[in-house]
Design a protein around this motif. Sequence first.
Motif, PDB file in Angstrom:
ATOM      1  N   TYR A 230       0.827  -1.203   0.000  1.00  0.00           N
ATOM      2  CA  TYR A 230       0.000   0.000   0.000  1.00  0.00           C
ATOM      3  C   TYR A 230       0.869   1.264   0.000  1.00  0.00           C
ATOM      4  O   TYR A 230       0.638   2.182  -0.780  1.00  0.00           O
ATOM      5  CB  TYR A 230      -0.936  -0.001   1.213  1.00  0.00           C
TER       6      TYR A 230
ATOM      7  N   ILE B  36      -2.981   1.595   7.192  1.00  0.00           N
ATOM      8  CA  ILE B  36      -3.219   1.588   5.750  1.00  0.00           C
ATOM      9  C   ILE B  36      -4.298   2.627   5.475  1.00  0.00           C
ATOM     10  O   ILE B  36      -5.484   2.327   5.409  1.00  0.00           O
ATOM     11  CB  ILE B  36      -3.618   0.185   5.261  1.00  0.00           C
TER      12      ILE B  36
ATOM     13  N   GLU C 264      -5.027   4.790  -4.951  1.00  0.00           N
ATOM     14  CA  GLU C 264      -5.477   3.506  -4.432  1.00  0.00           C
ATOM     15  C   GLU C 264      -5.878   2.590  -5.593  1.00  0.00           C
ATOM     16  O   GLU C 264      -6.668   2.947  -6.441  1.00  0.00           O
ATOM     17  CB  GLU C 264      -6.640   3.679  -3.465  1.00  0.00           C
TER      18      GLU C 264
END
Length: 110
Positions: free
Chosen positions: A36, A92, A103
């Motif tokens: 991430y 996250i 994202e």
Amino acid sequence: MTNKSMAIVAYITIIGWVISYLEYKKRADKSALVNYHLGQSLGLIILSFVLGIVISVLVAVVPSLYFISLAVTLISLILLLLGIVTANNEAIKPLPVVGKLFEGKFDFTK
């Protein structure tokens, strides 16, 4: 290198991102945290680079708009620091304002 430190180093220039990416690819267990933050930091690096070019052209045409480049640099630095703090907290969460754009765009698990 721990997952937390790889996530933090990913935000420290493009060299730090490459180091984190290479270390991440060597691992058998792929961490969602590192994946991430690699995506968030790469998105921020690309966005900062593109905005830097656009603003340089704009300032070349209208030199009195130089303060815009200072503001963009300051905002990029603040977003970078917020990303480091988020990675340090092992959360996250997307970067404020621009994080949602990145994202799902970059997947490093392959």
